[in-house]
Design an enzyme around this catalytic site. Structure first.
Site, PDB file in Angstrom:
ATOM      1  N   ASP A  49      -6.395 -76.701 -58.484  1.00 42.08           N
ATOM      2  CA  ASP A  49      -5.132 -76.257 -57.881  1.00 42.08           C
ATOM      3  C   ASP A  49      -4.136 -77.402 -57.786  1.00 42.08           C
ATOM      4  O   ASP A  49      -4.352 -78.496 -58.301  1.00 42.08           O
ATOM      5  CB  ASP A  49      -5.352 -75.548 -56.546  1.00 42.08           C
ATOM      6  CG  ASP A  49      -6.265 -76.319 -55.649  1.00 42.08           C
ATOM      7  OD1 ASP A  49      -6.041 -77.530 -55.516  1.00 42.08           O
ATOM      8  OD2 ASP A  49      -7.205 -75.733 -55.090  1.00 42.08           O
ATOM      9  N   LYS A  98      -1.784 -72.655 -55.682  1.00 39.19           N
ATOM     10  CA  LYS A  98      -2.059 -72.982 -54.283  1.00 39.19           C
ATOM     11  C   LYS A  98      -0.905 -73.733 -53.643  1.00 39.19           C
ATOM     12  O   LYS A  98      -1.102 -74.412 -52.649  1.00 39.19           O
ATOM     13  CB  LYS A  98      -3.336 -73.820 -54.120  1.00 39.19           C
ATOM     14  CG  LYS A  98      -4.625 -73.017 -53.925  1.00 39.19           C
ATOM     15  CD  LYS A  98      -4.732 -72.589 -52.518  1.00 39.19           C
ATOM     16  CE  LYS A  98      -5.747 -71.499 -52.328  1.00 39.19           C
ATOM     17  NZ  LYS A  98      -6.999 -71.986 -51.841  1.00 39.19           N
ATOM     18  N   MET A 123      -1.017 -79.894 -43.605  1.00 38.03           N
ATOM     19  CA  MET A 123      -0.081 -78.800 -43.903  1.00 38.03           C
ATOM     20  C   MET A 123       0.985 -78.675 -42.818  1.00 38.03           C
ATOM     21  O   MET A 123       1.350 -77.572 -42.420  1.00 38.03           O
ATOM     22  CB  MET A 123      -0.847 -77.470 -44.029  1.00 38.03           C
ATOM     23  CG  MET A 123      -1.804 -77.447 -45.208  1.00 38.03           C
ATOM     24  SD  MET A 123      -2.833 -75.977 -45.255  1.00 38.03           S
ATOM     25  CE  MET A 123      -4.191 -76.455 -44.202  1.00 38.03           C
TER      26      MET A 123
HETATM   27  N1  SAH Z   1      -9.076 -80.170 -48.534  1.00 39.59           N
HETATM   28  C1  SAH Z   1      -7.968 -81.080 -48.403  1.00 39.59           C
HETATM   29  C2  SAH Z   1      -6.865 -80.518 -47.549  1.00 39.59           C
HETATM   30  C3  SAH Z   1      -6.216 -79.300 -48.108  1.00 39.59           C
HETATM   31  S1  SAH Z   1      -4.910 -78.723 -47.124  1.00 39.59           S
HETATM   32  C4  SAH Z   1      -8.451 -82.420 -47.848  1.00 39.59           C
HETATM   33  O1  SAH Z   1      -9.601 -82.533 -47.400  1.00 39.59           O
HETATM   34  O2  SAH Z   1      -7.681 -83.367 -47.873  1.00 39.59           O
HETATM   35  C5  SAH Z   1      -3.524 -79.456 -47.874  1.00 39.59           C
HETATM   36  C6  SAH Z   1      -2.932 -80.514 -46.995  1.00 39.59           C
HETATM   37  O3  SAH Z   1      -3.669 -81.719 -47.108  1.00 39.59           O
HETATM   38  C7  SAH Z   1      -1.532 -80.901 -47.382  1.00 39.59           C
HETATM   39  O4  SAH Z   1      -0.583 -79.994 -46.858  1.00 39.59           O
HETATM   40  C8  SAH Z   1      -1.395 -82.259 -46.723  1.00 39.59           C
HETATM   41  O5  SAH Z   1      -1.166 -82.149 -45.350  1.00 39.59           O
HETATM   42  C9  SAH Z   1      -2.803 -82.806 -46.897  1.00 39.59           C
HETATM   43  N2  SAH Z   1      -2.897 -83.703 -48.066  1.00 39.59           N
HETATM   44  C10 SAH Z   1      -3.692 -83.555 -49.132  1.00 39.59           C
HETATM   45  N3  SAH Z   1      -3.555 -84.594 -49.987  1.00 39.59           N
HETATM   46  C11 SAH Z   1      -2.641 -85.421 -49.441  1.00 39.59           C
HETATM   47  C12 SAH Z   1      -2.058 -86.664 -49.819  1.00 39.59           C
HETATM   48  N4  SAH Z   1      -2.393 -87.283 -50.968  1.00 39.59           N
HETATM   49  N5  SAH Z   1      -1.147 -87.220 -49.000  1.00 39.59           N
HETATM   50  C13 SAH Z   1      -0.811 -86.641 -47.840  1.00 39.59           C
HETATM   51  N6  SAH Z   1      -1.320 -85.476 -47.427  1.00 39.59           N
HETATM   52  C14 SAH Z   1      -2.227 -84.864 -48.203  1.00 39.59           C
END
Ligand code: SAH
Length: 463
Positions: free
Chosen positions: A250, A272, A385
């Site tokens: 995604d 997504k 998020m």
């Molecule tokens: N499963 C993922 C989270 C998915 S929800 C994890 O464990 O990281 C998606 C959210 O993750 C985004 O809206 C943001 O808040 C955060 N996120 C994911 N990658 C990121 C990154 N490189 N920098 C900042 N926030 C990030």
């Protein structure tokens, strides 16, 4: 070929190490791993050699080396800091045709010691012929990522079945296909994920089927891709990426990570982005099961960790119901990635004893969160998020009693070359957000620890 590679059986063979310092100790360790009978000649012993001597693991001749000390050894290693002695040992060993290695002096050696990847009984040795030990070490590190630690166990299991397979698979080609399917398929994966008994059962069954073509068995790997920097993938994620037939990914998964997939794998994008899922979750769940049932290895690649705001649970529930085998590979979640790369420790003895991960995803334009839990003192709050609701978040936290001066950070595209960080207070952050163009994905960190960013920031992205 400057050096001829060999694997030498030193089991219970007399070997001599001249020198008693740390370098000698390292060589002794290696010889000891090969079960050699080691004698050390040196007027002094470092601590670790002394420990081995006390444990009865080595013999010690307590004096300076002399020619007469060279008796019927099968290997000699000289590791003293005395050039004269090193040369003497080398000369006498050469005269008597005993393999000799003088540490860091290739010209005095008759053999050199490679960099070793030890997955006993599997051994991989790397040498640059003495040209560059650093390069050999680098190659070794690369190979380490390719050769899972459990390869040794797999080799032992395969050895157990070797003669049986020979009798059941007469045609050498078919036998080769069979072993390839074991090494690259679910049986090896079972060994790698610690299910050795299931692997043994599956192997026994597969051997029983004989030369009849075995039906392929698909499976799903639910893999965390980490926060963005491909270097933060786990070894297992990388290995599965290079073996999966289909990769379902995604938006959060970066191109650099997809580049690591097997060249001929099918890549399936399932979107997504917020509020515009390319495929509804239900369809993704079904799709994974459907492809795996066709006998394919499907890798479901998710940003961060699949079990943190990743809906990993829902996807494997469907697989469970459909009887599709799967495994889950954790990833570095955005909170860990963003915190490390922003120099903001999530816990700290002086500022935060706990950390809370919440989703700031707006439902019907409102934030339905347990505010009392969020505003607890000495706690770090991480909001996933939360970009769209960031201003509301600041406002609500203040309304529920958090200090308007509480530090808050917005970490954008954490761990990537595009990383940007905004640091402010709950009171001022909304204005700062309005004044800046903010790019997702963004993670919000609230708490005293944020103030440490000023002191601990270390990562400078190269745009
Ligand atoms: N499963 C993922 C989270 C998915 S929800 C994890 O464990 O990281 C998606 C959210 O993750 C985004 O809206 C943001 O808040 C955060 N996120 C994911 N990658 C990121 C990154 N490189 N920098 C900042 N926030 C990030």
């Amino acid at each position: 070929m400057q050096y001829f590679p060999m694997f030498f059986n030193l089991n219970n063979k007399p070997c001599l190490v001249v020198g008693g310092g740390d370098i000698a100790a390292r060589k002794v360790s290696l010889l000891f791993r090969a079960k050699a009978r080691v004698t050390v000649i040196s007027p002094e012993l470092c601590e670790s050699l002394q420990r081995r001597l006390n444990a009865g693991e080595i013999q010690h001749i307590n004096k300076l080396f002399e020619i007469a000390d060279v008796i019927n050894y099968v290997v000699i290693i000289a590791a003293t800091d005395n050039q004269k002695i090193n040369r003497l040992v080398s000369d006498i060993a050469h005269q008597r045709n005993i393999p000799i290695n003088v540490v860091d002096q290739p010209s005095l050696c008759s053999f050199i010691v490679p960099s070793i990847i030890d997955r006993a009984p599997v051994q991989v040795a790397v040498s640059t012929g003495g040209a560059s030990p650093i390069l050999a070490r680098l190659l070794r590190a690369r190979l380490e990522t390719w050769i899972p630690a459990a390869y040794g166990k797999l080799a032992i299991l395969m050895e157990e079945f070797r003669s049986k397979v020979k009798t059941h698979f007469i045609d050498p080609d078919k036998r080769r296909y069979f072993w390839e399917s074991v090494v690259q398929g679910p049986i090896a994966e079972m060994v790698f994920s610690g299910k050795e008994e299931s692997a043994r059962d599956a192997l026994r069954k597969a051997v029983g089927l004989g030369e009849k073509t075995m039906p392929g068995r698909g499976e799903v790997y639910l893999v965390g891709a980490g926060p963005g920097d491909p270097d933060l993938l786990t070894f297992r994620a990388l290995r599965l990426l290079q073996q999966a037939d289909v990769i379902v990914y995604d938006r959060l998964v970066s191109e650099k990570i997809l580049d690591l997939a097997r060249r001929d794998a099918d890549l399936v994008y399932v979107g997504k982005a917020r509020d515009k899922h390319t495929l509804p979750q239900e369809d993704i769940n079904q799709m994974l099961a459907r492809i795996a049932k066709k006998g394919k290895r499907v890798l479901r690649l998710k940003g961060g960790d699949p079990f943190i705001f990743g809906r990993g649970g829902e996807e494997i529930e469907t697989l469970m119901e459909e009887g599709v085998p799967f495994q889950i590979v954790p990833g570095i979640t955005a909170a860990s990635g963003a915190a490390s790369y922003a120099g903001i420790p999530l816990t700290h003895r002086d500022y935060a004893q706990s950390v809370l991960f919440v989703t700031g995803h707006l439902k019907d334009d409102s934030m339905n969160l347990n505010w009392t839990a969020l505003i607890q003192p000495r706690q770090t709050l991480v909001v996933y998020m939360g970009l769209l609701g960031a201003k509301t978040l600041c406002q609500h936290l203040i309304e529920h009693g958090m200090s308007p001066q509480m530090p808050i950070a917005l970490v954008q595209q954490a761990t990537t070359s595009q990383q940007k960080i905004l640091v402010s207070s709950l009171k001022c952050m909304p204005t700062l957000i309005d004044a800046n163009e903010i790019k997702p994905p963004t993670l919000i960190i609230v708490g005293e620890v944020v103030a440490l960013h000023k002191k601990l920031a270390w990562f400078s992205p190269t745009h």
